[in-house]
Design a protein around this motif. Structure first.
Motif, PDB file in Angstrom:
ATOM      1  N   ASN A 109      41.439  29.509  30.541  1.00 34.23           N
ATOM      2  CA  ASN A 109      41.512  28.374  31.450  1.00 34.23           C
ATOM      3  C   ASN A 109      42.929  27.793  31.415  1.00 34.23           C
ATOM      4  O   ASN A 109      43.536  27.705  30.341  1.00 34.23           O
ATOM      5  N   ASN A 114      49.390  22.494  41.434  1.00 35.12           N
ATOM      6  CA  ASN A 114      49.315  23.561  42.428  1.00 35.12           C
ATOM      7  C   ASN A 114      49.073  23.036  43.828  1.00 35.12           C
ATOM      8  O   ASN A 114      48.517  21.956  44.021  1.00 35.12           O
ATOM      9  N   PHE A 117      45.011  22.916  45.325  1.00 38.41           N
ATOM     10  CA  PHE A 117      44.169  21.753  45.073  1.00 38.41           C
ATOM     11  C   PHE A 117      44.948  20.445  45.194  1.00 38.41           C
ATOM     12  O   PHE A 117      44.427  19.379  44.870  1.00 38.41           O
ATOM     13  N   THR A 121      45.177  20.521  38.204  1.00 32.02           N
ATOM     14  CA  THR A 121      43.777  20.875  38.012  1.00 32.02           C
ATOM     15  C   THR A 121      43.640  21.878  36.879  1.00 32.02           C
ATOM     16  O   THR A 121      44.616  22.488  36.449  1.00 32.02           O
ATOM     17  N   VAL A 122      42.411  22.044  36.400  1.00 34.90           N
ATOM     18  CA  VAL A 122      42.078  23.066  35.415  1.00 34.90           C
ATOM     19  C   VAL A 122      41.279  24.146  36.127  1.00 34.90           C
ATOM     20  O   VAL A 122      40.292  23.849  36.809  1.00 34.90           O
ATOM     21  N   ASN A 123      41.718  25.396  35.976  1.00 35.09           N
ATOM     22  CA  ASN A 123      41.066  26.505  36.657  1.00 35.09           C
ATOM     23  C   ASN A 123      41.017  27.731  35.755  1.00 35.09           C
ATOM     24  O   ASN A 123      41.749  27.817  34.770  1.00 35.09           O
ATOM     25  N   ASP A 124      40.156  28.666  36.103  1.00 38.37           N
ATOM     26  CA  ASP A 124      40.134  29.950  35.421  1.00 38.37           C
ATOM     27  C   ASP A 124      41.351  30.757  35.858  1.00 38.37           C
ATOM     28  O   ASP A 124      41.535  31.014  37.049  1.00 38.37           O
ATOM     29  N   HIS A 125      42.180  31.130  34.904  1.00 30.87           N
ATOM     30  CA  HIS A 125      43.437  31.805  35.242  1.00 30.87           C
ATOM     31  C   HIS A 125      43.201  33.074  36.038  1.00 30.87           C
ATOM     32  O   HIS A 125      43.838  33.299  37.074  1.00 30.87           O
ATOM     33  N   TYR A 127      40.813  34.115  37.880  1.00 31.24           N
ATOM     34  CA  TYR A 127      40.326  33.915  39.240  1.00 31.24           C
ATOM     35  C   TYR A 127      41.471  33.500  40.159  1.00 31.24           C
ATOM     36  O   TYR A 127      41.664  34.070  41.242  1.00 31.24           O
ATOM     37  N   ILE A 128      42.246  32.495  39.729  1.00 27.15           N
ATOM     38  CA  ILE A 128      43.355  32.018  40.549  1.00 27.15           C
ATOM     39  C   ILE A 128      44.423  33.093  40.694  1.00 27.15           C
ATOM     40  O   ILE A 128      45.002  33.292  41.766  1.00 27.15           O
ATOM     41  N   TYR A 131      43.206  35.631  43.156  1.00 23.59           N
ATOM     42  CA  TYR A 131      43.200  35.056  44.502  1.00 23.59           C
ATOM     43  C   TYR A 131      44.595  35.061  45.099  1.00 23.59           C
ATOM     44  O   TYR A 131      44.768  35.162  46.318  1.00 23.59           O
TER      45      TYR A 131
END
Length: 253
Positions: A109, A114, A117, A121-125, A127-128, A131
């Motif tokens: 994470n 960015n 968003f 934010t906190v995101n799953d690396h 996945y991003i 993408y």
């Protein structure tokens, strides 16, 4: 004393409070990816207060201050909490060509400022990263006093930002500038030197690869060595301390 939790804490404190902007990137209401990471590094004690750069300068600034690249294992990067990632090919990450952030745990994470968003934010690396087309990635981990942290009581302050490398005070930084108008190529940094007229011109949209820059005589200049081995200079905007007034893109913006 350097502190990973304090570094991540600075980012966490901005969650839901700031927006993303490459123009107004120095806070307190908006940042871009690299200015947020620089502020977090300062808060964690890894960089001296006042240090600020971009995604491209981050490579050198980390390496000079005790951070080392994490090597992949069987094609995967074993990222840990506090590691910093940089997306993009080194030397080509200025502007929207690069991205950076910090791993907040050992489970991939990340916390990052960015555009998607519009803020931090906190995101799953993974996945991003997927993408965004799985760009080249470099991951750094703090390993100690490799490059030498600032002495708490130095007799002479040691700069953390890029330092002059040459007699004409150029600062080493690689990138590519894309002008939005016709710009002249010069043999020096004196815009009023009638003995040194324009040698050539770059038209709008043309690529100007450079290896350094210099602030001189009221302008920001990028510099490179031409095919004949001679150093050239191109003024890319006023020396006004801003990143939104350059005559194109690819230099701190």
């Amino acid at each position: 004393m350097s502190n990973i939790n304090a570094m991540i804490g600075w980012m966490s404190d901005q969650l839901g409070k700031v927006t993303y902007s490459m123009t107004n990137r120095l806070g307190p209401d908006s940042y871009d990816c690299s200015s947020a990471v620089y502020n977090a590094l300062i808060a964690g004690g890894f960089l001296r207060a006042g240090s600020m750069g971009n995604t491209e300068t981050l490579f050198n600034d980390l390496e000079r201050n005790g951070w080392q690249q994490v090597k992949p294992v069987n094609g995967n990067y074993p990222a840990k909490k506090g590691d910093i990632f940089i997306w993009g090919t080194r030397g080509q990450t200025l502007g929207a060509a690069g991205h950076t952030g910090i791993f907040v745990d050992d489970n991939d994470n990340i916390i990052h400022c960015n555009f998607g968003f519009d803020g931090i934010t906190v995101n799953d690396h993974d996945y991003i990263w997927g993408y965004n087309g799985q760009p080249d990635i470099t991951i750094y981990r703090f390993t100690g006093n490799v490059g030498g942290e600032p002495d708490p009581k130095p007799s002479t302050p040691k700069p953390i930002d890029p330092v002059p490398q040459d007699p004409d005070k150029r600062i080493t930084m690689s990138g590519t500038f894309y002008p939005d108008r016709q710009l002249a190529v010069s043999a020096d940094t004196n815009p009023d030197d009638t003995a040194s007229p324009a040698l050539d011109y770059y038209n709008a949209g043309m690529a100007i690869p450079y290896d350094s820059y210099i602030m001189a005589n009221g302008y920001a200049w990028v510099s490179y060595v031409d095919y004949g081995g001679t150093r050239r200079y191109v003024a890319v905007g006023p020396d006004d301390g801003r990143i939104d007034t350059t005559w194109g893109r690819g230099f701190f913006n």
